[in-house]
Motif scaffolding. Structure first.
Motif, PDB file in Angstrom:
ATOM      1  N   GLU A  20      13.582  15.791  -0.828  1.00  0.00           N
ATOM      2  CA  GLU A  20      12.478  16.412  -1.562  1.00  0.00           C
ATOM      3  C   GLU A  20      11.159  15.743  -1.190  1.00  0.00           C
ATOM      4  N   PRO A  21      10.041  16.460  -1.392  1.00  0.00           N
ATOM      5  CA  PRO A  21       8.737  15.885  -1.037  1.00  0.00           C
ATOM      6  C   PRO A  21       8.436  14.622  -1.834  1.00  0.00           C
ATOM      7  N   CYS A  22       7.793  13.672  -1.144  1.00  0.00           N
ATOM      8  CA  CYS A  22       7.414  12.419  -1.802  1.00  0.00           C
ATOM      9  C   CYS A  22       5.908  12.219  -1.681  1.00  0.00           C
ATOM     10  N   TYR A  23       5.300  11.756  -2.738  1.00  0.00           N
ATOM     11  CA  TYR A  23       3.903  11.307  -2.697  1.00  0.00           C
ATOM     12  C   TYR A  23       3.959   9.783  -2.556  1.00  0.00           C
ATOM     13  N   ALA A  24       3.478   9.278  -1.445  1.00  0.00           N
ATOM     14  CA  ALA A  24       3.504   7.832  -1.166  1.00  0.00           C
ATOM     15  C   ALA A  24       4.858   7.230  -1.515  1.00  0.00           C
ATOM     16  N   GLY A  25       5.897   7.888  -1.093  1.00  0.00           N
ATOM     17  CA  GLY A  25       7.254   7.364  -1.274  1.00  0.00           C
ATOM     18  C   GLY A  25       7.883   7.707  -2.616  1.00  0.00           C
ATOM     19  N   GLY A  35       7.310  11.491 -16.571  1.00  0.00           N
ATOM     20  CA  GLY A  35       6.185  12.007 -17.359  1.00  0.00           C
ATOM     21  C   GLY A  35       4.844  11.502 -16.849  1.00  0.00           C
ATOM     22  N   LEU A  36       4.738  11.304 -15.525  1.00  0.00           N
ATOM     23  CA  LEU A  36       3.468  10.805 -14.973  1.00  0.00           C
ATOM     24  C   LEU A  36       2.403  11.899 -15.016  1.00  0.00           C
ATOM     25  N   GLY A  37       1.157  11.499 -14.874  1.00  0.00           N
ATOM     26  CA  GLY A  37       0.057  12.462 -14.979  1.00  0.00           C
ATOM     27  C   GLY A  37      -0.760  12.536 -13.705  1.00  0.00           C
ATOM     28  N   VAL A  38      -1.886  13.232 -13.801  1.00  0.00           N
ATOM     29  CA  VAL A  38      -2.725  13.454 -12.625  1.00  0.00           C
ATOM     30  C   VAL A  38      -3.324  12.120 -12.128  1.00  0.00           C
ATOM     31  N   GLY A  39      -3.541  11.179 -13.041  1.00  0.00           N
ATOM     32  CA  GLY A  39      -4.050   9.856 -12.630  1.00  0.00           C
ATOM     33  C   GLY A  39      -3.053   9.147 -11.722  1.00  0.00           C
ATOM     34  N   ASP A  40      -1.766   9.336 -12.030  1.00  0.00           N
ATOM     35  CA  ASP A  40      -0.727   8.714 -11.187  1.00  0.00           C
ATOM     36  C   ASP A  40      -0.676   9.381  -9.819  1.00  0.00           C
ATOM     37  N   LEU A  45      -1.729   9.391  -3.974  1.00  0.00           N
ATOM     38  CA  LEU A  45      -2.255  10.087  -2.798  1.00  0.00           C
ATOM     39  C   LEU A  45      -3.545   9.450  -2.250  1.00  0.00           C
ATOM     40  N   TRP A  46      -4.279   8.746  -3.076  1.00  0.00           N
ATOM     41  CA  TRP A  46      -5.509   8.098  -2.578  1.00  0.00           C
ATOM     42  C   TRP A  46      -5.262   6.623  -2.273  1.00  0.00           C
ATOM     43  N   PHE A  47      -4.581   5.938  -3.187  1.00  0.00           N
ATOM     44  CA  PHE A  47      -4.445   4.479  -3.030  1.00  0.00           C
ATOM     45  C   PHE A  47      -3.058   4.064  -2.539  1.00  0.00           C
ATOM     46  N   LYS A  48      -2.185   5.041  -2.380  1.00  0.00           N
ATOM     47  CA  LYS A  48      -0.850   4.826  -1.801  1.00  0.00           C
ATOM     48  C   LYS A  48      -0.016   3.828  -2.585  1.00  0.00           C
ATOM     49  N   ARG A  49      -0.187   3.805  -3.891  1.00  0.00           N
ATOM     50  CA  ARG A  49       0.640   2.911  -4.730  1.00  0.00           C
ATOM     51  C   ARG A  49       0.612   3.415  -6.166  1.00  0.00           C
ATOM     52  N   PHE A 209      -4.407  -4.931  -5.548  1.00  0.00           N
ATOM     53  CA  PHE A 209      -5.139  -4.791  -4.288  1.00  0.00           C
ATOM     54  C   PHE A 209      -5.568  -6.162  -3.775  1.00  0.00           C
ATOM     55  N   THR A 210      -5.477  -6.355  -2.463  1.00  0.00           N
ATOM     56  CA  THR A 210      -5.989  -7.595  -1.896  1.00  0.00           C
ATOM     57  C   THR A 210      -7.521  -7.492  -1.807  1.00  0.00           C
ATOM     58  N   LYS A 211      -8.143  -8.642  -1.604  1.00  0.00           N
ATOM     59  CA  LYS A 211      -9.614  -8.646  -1.455  1.00  0.00           C
ATOM     60  C   LYS A 211     -10.035  -7.725  -0.312  1.00  0.00           C
TER      61      LYS A 211
END
Ligand code: ACO
Ligand code: LMR
Length: 241
Positions: A20-25, A35-40, A45-49, A209-211
């Motif tokens: 099945e399709p995965c978003y960042a794994g 029950g994740l939301g649009v923020g997740d 999709l933007w921050f890959k985590r 996130f690293t520096k």
């Protein structure tokens, strides 16, 4: 013989080679089951985590609060004129989106860049603001044509104060705002400045996130995306209206 095309595009955020399709794994079923939301989804999709809930909730609050700001704003104005000229949804939407820039909704990345640099270098508000004036640059994230104090800024700051482990950058912008307000009463911290500075706190405080990654996110400029995404909701509404 067999002709094979070389891979020209590599996507590191979406993978549909498995069951099945995965978003960042993260498989879609897991996103729904948890029950994740649009923020997740934005974090994946933007921050890959996957980010902690308070971060994804903050992203959602940004989207909700920036969804619209009335018909007189440049973006909505363009969208309304385009829709009334009989054009379709996509044309009306993009004509509005194209006005997003340094003076409207597109100052979040620059606000994050300048506030980060000034705060990291321990500049006093006086040194920072007067230094910008000497360079002839308006402080991104400061100023509003009409508003004295923006409710959206208050709501974002209130959420961060009670949920973020640290609000160092936010506190810095508050001192900058006090200084600019002593010059003119419309030089408030605006919603772009609030999001830019609070996102710095989110990136630095989440421990995710690293520096170097934070520097890249700020330098590349991810954060105007929040406004573009949010305001699309309102611009679509204005088209239908
Ligand atoms: N930094 C320093 N001085 C400023 C700033 C600022 N950010 N904003 C206004 N001023 C001063 C300037 O001296 C300006 O004089 P000038 O035209 O000689 O340069 C004077 O105030 C005029 O101010 P206003 O007439 O109130 O400014 P205006 O209404 O034209 O602009 C705006 C409002 C576009 C938000 C402006 O303050 C600005 O460019 N801010 C920086 C960019 C920014 O934050 N944009 C995002 C806005 S929030 C949003 O769109 C969702
Ligand atoms: C907005 O959210 O559209 C505004 O802050 C911009 C404006 O000029 O009011």
């Amino acid at each position: 013989g067999k002709v094979r095309a070389h891979t020209h595009i590599i996507s590191t955020i979406y993978d549909d080679r498995g069951e099945e399709p995965c978003y960042a794994g993260v498989p879609m079923s897991s996103i729904i089951e948890q029950g994740l939301g649009v923020g997740d989804v934005i974090s994946l999709l933007w921050f890959k985590r996957s980010l902690p809930r308070y971060c994804t909730k903050f992203i959602e609050i940004c989207i909700m609060l920036c969804a619209d700001h009335g018909p007189c704003i440049s973006g909505a104005h363009n969208t309304i004129v385009t829709a009334r000229a009989g054009k379709d949804l996509v044309s009306s939407l993009v004509l509005g989106l194209l006005t997003i820039g340094p003076r409207f909704g597109g100052a979040i990345d620059d606000a994050a860049r300048y506030f980060k640099d000034a705060c990291d270098r321990n500049l006093t508000p006086y040194e920072f603001v007067e230094g910008m004036k000497k360079k002839g640059i308006r402080v991104p994230g400061i100023g509003h044509r009409i508003k004295s104090r923006d409710k959206r800024v208050e709501l974002l700051q209130k959420f961060a104060r009670s949920n973020f482990p640290s609000v160092k950058y936010m506190e810095y912008t508050v001192t900058v705002e006090s200084y600019t307000l002593s010059k003119a009463n419309n030089l408030v911290l605006n919603v772009d400045g609030a999001i830019g500075s609070l996102f710095l706190d989110l990136l630095a405080g989440s421990g995710m996130f690293t520096k170097q990654e934070i520097d890249e996110i700020v330098q590349i400029g991810y954060l105007n995306g929040l406004f573009v995404l949010a305001r699309s909701i309102g611009l679509i509404g204005h088209t239908f209206d």
